[in-house]
Design an enzyme around this catalytic site. Sequence first.
Site, PDB file in Angstrom:
ATOM      1  N   THR A 396       0.901  -1.169   0.000  1.00 41.36           N
ATOM      2  CA  THR A 396       0.000   0.000   0.000  1.00 41.36           C
ATOM      3  C   THR A 396       0.928   1.203   0.000  1.00 41.36           C
ATOM      4  O   THR A 396       2.103   1.056   0.309  1.00 41.36           O
ATOM      5  CB  THR A 396      -0.926  -0.015   1.247  1.00 41.36           C
ATOM      6  OG1 THR A 396      -1.819  -1.126   1.092  1.00 41.36           O
ATOM      7  CG2 THR A 396      -1.738   1.243   1.441  1.00 41.36           C
ATOM      8  N   ASP A 438     -10.335  -7.879   2.718  1.00 43.33           N
ATOM      9  CA  ASP A 438     -10.564  -6.929   3.812  1.00 43.33           C
ATOM     10  C   ASP A 438     -11.993  -7.019   4.365  1.00 43.33           C
ATOM     11  O   ASP A 438     -12.296  -6.432   5.407  1.00 43.33           O
ATOM     12  CB  ASP A 438     -10.270  -5.483   3.370  1.00 43.33           C
ATOM     13  CG  ASP A 438      -8.792  -5.122   3.522  1.00 43.33           C
ATOM     14  OD1 ASP A 438      -8.026  -5.941   4.051  1.00 43.33           O
ATOM     15  OD2 ASP A 438      -8.411  -4.008   3.099  1.00 43.33           O
ATOM     16  N   GLY A 487       0.503  -0.152   5.868  1.00 39.99           N
ATOM     17  CA  GLY A 487       0.873  -1.088   6.937  1.00 39.99           C
ATOM     18  C   GLY A 487      -0.298  -1.808   7.565  1.00 39.99           C
ATOM     19  O   GLY A 487      -0.223  -2.195   8.732  1.00 39.99           O
ATOM     20  N   GLY A 488      -1.398  -1.974   6.809  1.00 37.07           N
ATOM     21  CA  GLY A 488      -2.547  -2.700   7.365  1.00 37.07           C
ATOM     22  C   GLY A 488      -2.974  -2.076   8.683  1.00 37.07           C
ATOM     23  O   GLY A 488      -3.042  -0.849   8.817  1.00 37.07           O
TER      24      GLY A 488
HETATM   25  O1  DON Z   1      -7.352  -0.952   3.423  1.00 40.74           O
HETATM   26  C1  DON Z   1      -6.675  -1.604   4.210  1.00 40.74           C
HETATM   27  O2  DON Z   1      -6.747  -1.499   5.424  1.00 40.74           O
HETATM   28  C2  DON Z   1      -5.653  -2.592   3.675  1.00 40.74           C
HETATM   29  N1  DON Z   1      -6.073  -3.087   2.398  1.00 40.74           N
HETATM   30  C3  DON Z   1      -4.332  -1.905   3.618  1.00 40.74           C
HETATM   31  C4  DON Z   1      -3.258  -2.870   3.236  1.00 40.74           C
HETATM   32  C5  DON Z   1      -1.914  -2.402   3.593  1.00 40.74           C
HETATM   33  O3  DON Z   1      -1.689  -1.363   4.159  1.00 40.74           O
HETATM   34  C6  DON Z   1      -0.849  -3.340   3.215  1.00 40.74           C
HETATM   35  N2  DON Z   1       0.381  -3.018   3.837  1.00 40.74           N
HETATM   36  N3  DON Z   1       1.204  -2.225   3.670  1.00 40.74           N
END
Ligand code: DON
Length: 589
Positions: A396, A438, A487-488
């Site tokens: 991301t 998600d 970062g999820g």
């Molecule tokens: O929208 C979200 O929360 C996730 N799809 C974000 C994924 C993410 O940040 C991956 N890591 N860096």
Amino acid sequence: MFDQDTLQSRAKPACRAMPDHHYLRWYRPMLAAAIATFSVLAYAQDDTPPRTTTTTAAIASANVLATEAGFETLAQGGNAVDAAIAVATSLSVVQPEASGLGGGFLALIHDAATGKDTFIDSREMAPQAVSEADYLNADGTPNRDTSLNGPLAAGIPGMPAGLAYMAEKYGKLPLAVSLRPAIRLADEGFHPSGALVRSITRKEEVLRRYPASTSKFFPDGKAPQETGIFRDPGQGATLKAMAERGADGFYKGPVAKEMVKAVKAAGGTWTLADLASYQAKERAPIELDYAGYKIVTAPPPSSGGVAVAEMLNILAPIDLKSMDEAHRIHYLVEAMRRAFRDHNEYLGDPDFVKMPLNMLLSPYYADGLRQSILPGQATKSAWLPSVAVKDPGMHTTHFSIIDKDGNMVSMTATVNTTLGSGFVAGSSGVLLNNEMDDFALVAGQPNAFGLIGGSANAAVGGKRMLSSMTPSFVVGKDRLAVIGSPGGSTIITQVFGAILAFIDGKDAGQITAQKRIHHQFMPDRVDIEKGSDIPADVLAKLEEMGYEINDADSWGNMNVVVWDRARNLKTAASDPRNPNGLGKVEAVH
Ligand code: DON
């Protein structure tokens, strides 16, 4: 615990202050060896009076080519929104492992002329034919392959609609002009970053399942090299269709037909109607006051803004400064723990679920949560009603922009995990996201970030999946910051830490370089980033209080710009953990 491709700790960035009339022309040779030694932080000083007009703009993004694309667009008379379109689409080409046309984004926009802040929701949505059965094995166990790889994992993309909407409503330039740098990068090619090369190599098995993914990512039959040139003519053609026909160039007509044909042939359920019905939505941001600053942040379908607000509300009356370090960390972690407990429980797509936002954002609710914090003792997550969470992955992208007129964009964009679903939709060149993961796809089962949602985040046709992305503005009397990171689930605690650091007086470089602390309710442990300067006796004290401390590898890829209006100083910094980023402040004429 974390993907090291983009995250290895690097030397701290060099800091400089430069007068406005000096250009900062940071040039980084594309060769890998040179790239690996660089991390960039740029400072510039305005020589114009504060709060009126300025001559400099600041952009920080995760890729040098994208930051330069933003400045190119500003130089053509664009504002922060036009620059954001150039940055986002360039990242779609040069950092496809993290975000792209086949994914979505959440963004805040500040319009300097009206003083208005607004939020653009370009989150992906479930296709109408979504079915839980597609994500289960024959024996009823969760099928992690269909949730993460191939077209069933992909939500209907949001990025093209969101960018076209932003250009139309808030930009100064036609979309076609802002798309030029990305089209050029796609057609003429670029030296791929080490992170992209390693992402392709790691995802090779999935990518090689699909002919269009194979030809995009293994152009000569093998993975690209950092010293070679990587082109993406398929995506170039799709960008040109958008330049000609706006969002319709993507969601209707030949590109849409090609994507639906490819998705169907590979077992997905997308229809032309799914694509044609997608719309970006403009929503009101979450706003709150903390320590004399106005925090503007992401509302649902992000959980991030609600969680950050809850944490700050819990801390509001606590004098963190007067505490010793162990107690300060104790209160930060307990605020994180309580906000994360609510995170998965209540939140989802606001067009589908009723959420108790008034309660969650209320200072009185925070008072109750604060009272449950035991002085000098860790609360066990198991003592609080529970939902389980595990380690986050790491892709991301986030970028931050302030233009010379004070317009601002804070955008976090994603295809979810590295290279999304690994599925390129035929000759469109569009790499599809795996954002369906998600959703709480299978009741009670964790997603890639260990998040177990409730019914509020169940997958329903046309619904948007909950996100942790937390693009934010922090606005004080004299200083303001544009903040965000990937970062999820860790996005939320990174943004929380960055807000506190900014309010503490830190500049962009110091905020991005700051070592990180994370707690997400479950697993019930405190991740402290390796190399942190927290003294051993403080860690021992925390363990005595009952905390499990995890010495964790680095995470996040933050891009921050700060405007200190009192000192006429803009700073822009890209995360020193990422060797490919560029934060730059430069005069724009
Ligand atoms: O929208 C979200 O929360 C996730 N799809 C974000 C994924 C993410 O940040 C991956 N890591 N860096």
